[in-house]
Design a protein around this motif. Structure first.
Motif, PDB file in Angstrom:
ATOM      1  N   ALA A  23       1.052  -1.214  -0.083  1.00  0.00           N
ATOM      2  CA  ALA A  23      -0.023  -0.124  -0.059  1.00  0.00           C
ATOM      3  C   ALA A  23       0.954   1.282  -0.023  1.00  0.00           C
ATOM      4  O   ALA A  23       1.829   1.234   0.460  1.00  0.00           O
ATOM      5  N   ALA A 146      -4.500   0.240  -5.407  1.00  0.00           N
ATOM      6  CA  ALA A 146      -5.135   0.218  -4.329  1.00  0.00           C
ATOM      7  C   ALA A 146      -6.080  -1.124  -4.012  1.00  0.00           C
ATOM      8  O   ALA A 146      -5.991  -1.767  -3.308  1.00  0.00           O
ATOM      9  N   ALA A 174      -9.886   0.636   0.147  1.00  0.00           N
ATOM     10  CA  ALA A 174      -8.926   1.061  -1.090  1.00  0.00           C
ATOM     11  C   ALA A 174      -9.464   2.544  -1.528  1.00  0.00           C
ATOM     12  O   ALA A 174      -8.500   3.377  -1.671  1.00  0.00           O
TER      13      ALA A 174
END
Ligand code: ADP
Ligand code: MG
Length: 372
Positions: A23, A146, A174
């Motif tokens: 991430a 994401a 996300a």
């Protein structure tokens, strides 16, 4: 889109999350509340709260329903204004007497119950929603990354309704992290999910939060969840901040009886101190700082009662009036001669007691709290 086009998979099949550590990281913000209040006519929903979140910290707002958690989060988000006080993000006042920075200009990510996915947008469009500053190709690229992190990139061009509730939460996560917000605000993000799903999503969400390094303020009414997730917990009651500290501090050193009760069940006794001791059905405990005649409130967690003689406290004898096996542990109901208060003990699987027996028990000092 026709039903035939939808991905088919067995009901309840688990879609794995993406690899950990992938991430995108943000520059975490420092979020401060300075004497913040929010009044609604008769109700003071948030009452003079001062609180500072360190950059990168995960702070849980914990408290019973109606104590003002959502209201405080909305004030940080910029979807509501404080009646008094200031909200400051990295030395910039974002809400206060003379200033109000609108929600979309705050660099704060939201995951709220009432901010569900847009049903008419694809999953990818939902995630890319907050990336309007980027050109289409970059926005698509970031959103896909994401989505990949939450393991749902292969659903990019589908619509939210093909996803289970848990998967929709992952898409919402996300969407919240993709603009790389300095602060993430989450309101009871796991409350709609069933227990088994919740444990998994909670663990993965925490991993994602730590990777993004965003400062996170997360609301829950579940003390277990707060202790699991939080670096620090802010315990609220009636709009006020009651206690701020690590999970360990709140659990083991609660500020008052109600704070203690919020984290566990207790056997409780009101006792008058005699000779620096508080005598209860569970034994007599030293209270060196109390005077004779003083009233104290003794609290013992059910899991703090064990079979056998004590290590540091006197034991006590009790009649076992009932035993319930509940899997992880055995709940035993005890009665002590001369006291009519029933006592609950939570015994481990290895501790065997039988209904109708008289047994010796004792109290583990770490599960004993005394308030004067
Ligand atoms: P929590 O999220 O901890 O359950 P809330 O922040 O939603 O609590 O609410 C705190 C208190 O403020 C409650 O008494 C609630 O009824 C009141 N409240 C919240 N929003 C409004 C509003 N828009 N108008 C009037 N009262 C409100
Ligand atoms: Mg709420």
């Amino acid at each position: 889109m026709t039903v035939v086009d939808q991905p088919t998979r067995p009901q309840g099949a688990k879609v794995p999350w993406g690899p950990r550590g992938t991430a995108a990281a943000t520059f975490a913000g420092r979020l401060s509340f300075e004497h913040v209040s929010r009044r609604f006519k008769q109700t003071v929903a948030v009452d003079d709260i001062s609180l500072e979140l360190e950059p990168g910290e995960t702070l849980c707002l914990l408290g019973p329903s109606g104590c003002g958690k959502t209201t405080l989060l909305r004030l940080a988000a910029g979807v509501d204004r404080p009646t008094e006080g200031r909200v400051v993000l990295d030395d910039e006042e974002i809400a206060g007497p003379g200033k109000f920075v609108p929600a979309e200009k705050r660099g704060i990510g939201l995951m709220f119950q009432d901010f569900a996915l847009f049903p008419h947008l694809t999953i990818l469009q939902n995630v890319a929603f907050g990336l309007r500053k980027l050109d289409r190709a970059s926005a698509r690229h970031e959103a896909l990354l994401a989505l990949k992190r939450v393991g749902l990139d292969h659903y990019a061009d589908d619509y939210p309704h093909v996803l289970s509730g848990g998967e929709q939460q992952r898409v919402a996560l996300a969407r919240a992290i993709v603009p790389r917000p300095a602060v993430l605000l989450m309101d009871e993000p796991f409350s709609g999910l069933d227990q088994r799903l919740r444990d998994d999503i909670r663990a993965e969400t925490l991993a994602v939060l730590k990777e993004t390094r965003a400062t996170c303020m997360l609301v829950t009414h579940d003390p277990q969840e707060a202790m699991w997730l939080a670096d620090r917990i802010a315990l609220m009651r009636d709009g006020k901040l009651m206690q701020l500290g690590t999970p360990d501090e709140l659990y083991n050193h609660p500020v008052d009886i109600d704070a203690a009760r919020f984290f566990s069940d207790f056997n409780e006794f009101d006792v008058i101190v005699k000779a620096k001791r508080a005598a209860t059905p569970l034994g007599s405990f030293a209270v060196p700082d109390c005077d004779d005649g003083q009233k104290v409130h003794v609290m013992v967690r059910p899991q703090g009662i064990v079979v056998g003689k004590g290590r540091k406290t006197d034991g006590f004898e009790a009649y076992v009036s009932g035993v319930r096996f509940v899997g992880d542990c055995t709940i035993a109901f005890l009665s002590v001669e001369g006291y009519d208060t029933p006592i609950t003990a939570r015994l481990t699987g290895a501790e065997k007691v039988r209904q109708g027996q008289v047994e010796k028990f004792s109290v583990l000092p770490e599960h004993l709290l005394i308030f004067s």
